[in-house]
Design a protein around this motif. Sequence first.
Motif, PDB file in Angstrom:
ATOM      1  N   TRP A  42      -2.340  -6.821  -3.837  1.00 33.44           N
ATOM      2  CA  TRP A  42      -2.854  -7.194  -2.096  1.00 33.44           C
ATOM      3  C   TRP A  42      -4.083  -8.111  -1.948  1.00 33.44           C
ATOM      4  CZ3 TRP A  42       1.590  -3.538   0.279  1.00 33.44           C
ATOM      5  CH2 TRP A  42       2.792  -3.409  -0.087  1.00 33.44           C
ATOM      6  N   PHE A 101      -1.732 -11.741   2.355  1.00 36.46           N
ATOM      7  CA  PHE A 101      -1.393 -11.056   4.053  1.00 36.46           C
ATOM      8  C   PHE A 101      -2.085 -11.774   5.057  1.00 36.46           C
ATOM      9  CE2 PHE A 101       0.810  -7.851   1.073  1.00 36.46           C
ATOM     10  CZ  PHE A 101       2.520  -8.209   1.461  1.00 36.46           C
ATOM     11  N   ASP A 158      -1.809  -7.357   8.977  1.00 43.46           N
ATOM     12  CA  ASP A 158      -0.358  -6.718   8.339  1.00 43.46           C
ATOM     13  C   ASP A 158      -1.067  -5.890   7.467  1.00 43.46           C
ATOM     14  OD1 ASP A 158       0.763  -8.482  11.156  1.00 43.46           O
ATOM     15  OD2 ASP A 158       1.211 -10.086   9.091  1.00 43.46           O
ATOM     16  N   LYS A 167       0.398  -2.327   6.031  1.00 45.82           N
ATOM     17  CA  LYS A 167       1.451  -2.884   5.388  1.00 45.82           C
ATOM     18  C   LYS A 167       1.266  -1.611   3.891  1.00 45.82           C
ATOM     19  CE  LYS A 167       3.682  -6.944   6.035  1.00 45.82           C
ATOM     20  NZ  LYS A 167       5.453  -6.553   5.972  1.00 45.82           N
TER      21      LYS A 167
END
Length: 414
Positions: free
Chosen positions: A46, A78, A82, A86
């Motif tokens: 991520w 992302f 955010d 998350k």
Amino acid sequence: MKRSSSRRISTAALTALALTATATACGSGSGSTGSKASDSGTYTIWDPYPQFAKGSAWTKLLDACGTKAGVKIKRTGFDTSDLAGKALLAAQQDNSPDVLIVDNPVVSTLAEAGVLTTTADNKLDTSAVDPNLLAAGQSGGKTYGTPIGANTLALYYNKKILKAAGVDITTVKDWPSLTAALAKVKSAGKKGITFSAIGTEEGSFQFLPWFWGAGAKLTAVDSPAAVSALSLWKDWLDKGYAPNSVLNNTQTTSWQEFATGSYAFSENGTWQLAAAKKAGLDYGVLPIPGATGGSAAAPTGGEFVTLPVQSSTARYATTQKLATCLTSTQNLYDTDTTLSYVAPTAEVQQKQSAATPELTPWVAAVKAAKGRTSDDLGTKYPKISEQLWKAVQSALSGSKSPKDALSAAQSAVK
């Protein structure tokens, strides 16, 4: 490093993330799953770069590192604001990504919540990283990850305006000489300096170089040194050296003011280099001076490569290979060129300066920079920052004196 399948995330962690969330990221991320939903041959990453689509240099780098480690990469980008939330939710569900690239101010928050492994556990080598940059990812004497690059603040200046005002930029070495330059610019009928003093994290971010440059510490925001920094900004507004618009300026709108060619100086970041070239300005860059000289410590921006805790410890060996690949000398150079970042190691910084001489003052600024959560502030920083930007707003608007505004801020922090 074994953990239970459910994690209770503290209210302090959630509050800290809410306060440090920025509105500067672009794009939006798609839905994703963490490592638990991946098979053993697929590893999840991520990152906060949704602007880089499949096929970009960034995603090609991720895939190449996966190939080198003998695995496939499932990547999701992302929005910065955010991503941390998350990551906390994924940790609660025992579904964290294998590699998490996250904005440096929230590293200590995620670490305190038990989301991240330490470099002592995951064996990431951080020995070549500049200590002042690594400090942003340290908490409680432990290090959580390694920086992928850094940006910071400095002063852009308009050479044409300074020449017309009779200002020699080499004489600007401290606050008195900078203020004297602003006085000359105003006398010549031009505008002085623009910056962002908005009532958000951006306002604190831009005030910190002056705060730290005075010798102030975030553990005592009402110190005489802190008051002198806020008084400097207030005096600039009172004398017309800076516009009242700074109270509502974001870093973007502040830059737009400078890009008109009307201002002598703008406090802004490395990320505006491309915009500066596009604007066609004859500009230079000067590290923000300390009160009595030298370069002030400006806050570091940029991300850390971190390795979240996994219930299956068998994944760590491969995850470490991925993180090491992403932060290798060659890959740091390529990535930081793409992101307009200064590399976190001296070797790559030298390579950047040789290839792009205009980065040289930024390398100096980054070497003097400081993490916002350094000094082991961790989750205390967001609350301090909120009171700091409120104090700046109160003083610059004239509702309180700099001293009273900072005294109120210190009381609120306690």
